[in-house]
Design an enzyme around this catalytic site. Structure first.
Site, PDB file in Angstrom:
ATOM      1  N   LYS A  27       0.312  -1.250  -0.066  1.00 53.66           N
ATOM      2  CA  LYS A  27       0.173   0.006   0.121  1.00 53.66           C
ATOM      3  C   LYS A  27       0.736   1.250   0.017  1.00 53.66           C
ATOM      4  O   LYS A  27       1.651   1.618   0.956  1.00 53.66           O
ATOM      5  CB  LYS A  27      -1.112   0.156   1.482  1.00 53.66           C
ATOM      6  N   ARG A  90     -16.222   7.748 -16.640  1.00 53.85           N
ATOM      7  CA  ARG A  90     -14.681   7.071 -16.588  1.00 53.85           C
ATOM      8  C   ARG A  90     -13.578   8.053 -15.271  1.00 53.85           C
ATOM      9  O   ARG A  90     -13.687   9.213 -15.461  1.00 53.85           O
ATOM     10  CB  ARG A  90     -13.627   6.481 -17.666  1.00 53.85           C
ATOM     11  N   ASP A 255      -3.982  19.375 -25.373  1.00 50.23           N
ATOM     12  CA  ASP A 255      -5.064  20.242 -24.784  1.00 50.23           C
ATOM     13  C   ASP A 255      -4.922  21.823 -25.225  1.00 50.23           C
ATOM     14  O   ASP A 255      -5.755  22.805 -25.576  1.00 50.23           O
ATOM     15  CB  ASP A 255      -5.746  19.906 -24.792  1.00 50.23           C
ATOM     16  N   GLY A 290       0.950  16.935 -12.915  1.00 48.07           N
ATOM     17  CA  GLY A 290      -0.527  16.755 -13.763  1.00 48.07           C
ATOM     18  C   GLY A 290      -1.116  17.022 -13.349  1.00 48.07           C
ATOM     19  O   GLY A 290      -2.618  16.509 -14.557  1.00 48.07           O
TER      20      GLY A 290
END
Length: 310
Positions: A27, A90, A255, A290
């Site tokens: 994890k 999504r 984009d 990001g």
């Protein structure tokens, strides 16, 4: 100021995390998390509005994640037209590994779109009020390969220029109709479209000019990452190198490039100058982490550098 409408058939909720190190099985506790509305057309609209333009987002949205996407768009105060679908919107993830500086991106294919749903989308677009229609992003499962071609034909009847940014069947189907105003493939997408390696600038320019010569698109802007970008139009070609900056993330670079280029075109700029503005925006997006897209101050600062490139 002219306005645009953007179409996103396969939008996302973009989730970004940072971890010290990526391990299998164990994890991993993240250091931060960010949630943004995403997908090609939505990203284009976000940057276009940041630059001071007017944009309306058309997009397919469904399920619990669809409601979450709607809420994120409202947080960004984007004017939106939601086309409801049965499937769940999504969720895409980007994970930055701090130790290496590498970014890992996970992108699902998206929900299946029923025939009545994509047909309803086209019906809504019959009433779209805009100066340019920007169709950006992949085709989700269930949408026919010629969907963007149908959109081009629909907009042609209304004298609205179409800007296309897609891949695979979406790109091929859109160009097959002919008469696209501007298409922006990446070098990878252009290789897939042509089935050629395109290993040097001349071969890339030749492939782009074929699209122009066939009447499939008036302008072709090919983004090539660290190798810069190429613009092909009737009677002229322009290749410019990439701006030398420290890259933090590739999310939203294409984009941002497209949005800034269309914004400059809407102001009446020459296509070559608009292309330079797009390169600046792509570089500005790469500078951002990001979870973000290009910022106007960064775009304008970098444009000064791009404008000086002979």
């Amino acid at each position: 100021m002219m306005s645009i409408a953007t179409l996103t058939l396969n939008p996302t909720i973009d989730v970004a995390y940072e971890v010290d190190h990526v391990f299998h099985t164990r994890k991993m506790r993240t250091k931060s998390e960010f949630y943004e509305p995403g997908g090609g057309g939505i990203n284009v609209a976000r940057v276009f509005v940041r630059l001071g333009g007017n944009a309306r987002s058309y997009y397919l949205s469904g399920g619990a994640t669809g409601h979450a996407l709607d809420g994120l768009l409202d947080l960004h105060q984007l004017v939106r037209n939601r086309i409801p679908i049965k499937g769940h919107t999504r969720v895409a993830a980007a994970v930055l590994e701090r130790e290496s500086g590498k970014e890992y991106r996970f992108v699902p294919p998206g929900p299946f779109i029923e025939p009545g749903e994509w047909q309803q989308c086209l019906k809504q677009l019959e009433d779209a009020q805009c100066d340019y229609m920007v169709a950006s992003g992949s085709l989700p499962p269930g949408v026919p390969d010629d969907f963007y071609g149908r959109l081009v034909a629909l907009m042609a009847r209304r004298n609205i220029p179409v800007v296309l940014d897609s891949s695979g069947p979406g790109l091929r189907g859109g160009l097959a109709e002919g008469g696209v105003f501007l298409v922006k493939p990446s070098i990878g997408e252009l290789r897939q479209l042509t089935g050629r390696d395109l290993l040097d600038q001349d071969s890339v320019a030749g492939a782009a000019m074929e699209i122009v010569d066939k009447g499939q698109a008036a302008h072709v802007a090919v983004t090539m990452g660290h190798e810069g970008a190429l613009l092909a139009s009737a009677g002229r070609q322009l290749h410019l190198p990439a701006v030398g900056i420290e890259a933090k993330s590739a999310v939203g670079a294409g984009d941002s490039f497209l949005s800034a280029m269309v914004f400059a075109i809407s102001l009446g700029w020459d296509i070559s100058d608009a292309f330079r503005f797009g390169i600046a925006a792509g570089a500005a997006a790469v500078m951002s982490p990001g979870h973000d897209l290009a910022r106007p101050d960064d775009i304008r600062q970098l444009y000064e550098r791009v404008a000086q490139i002979p």
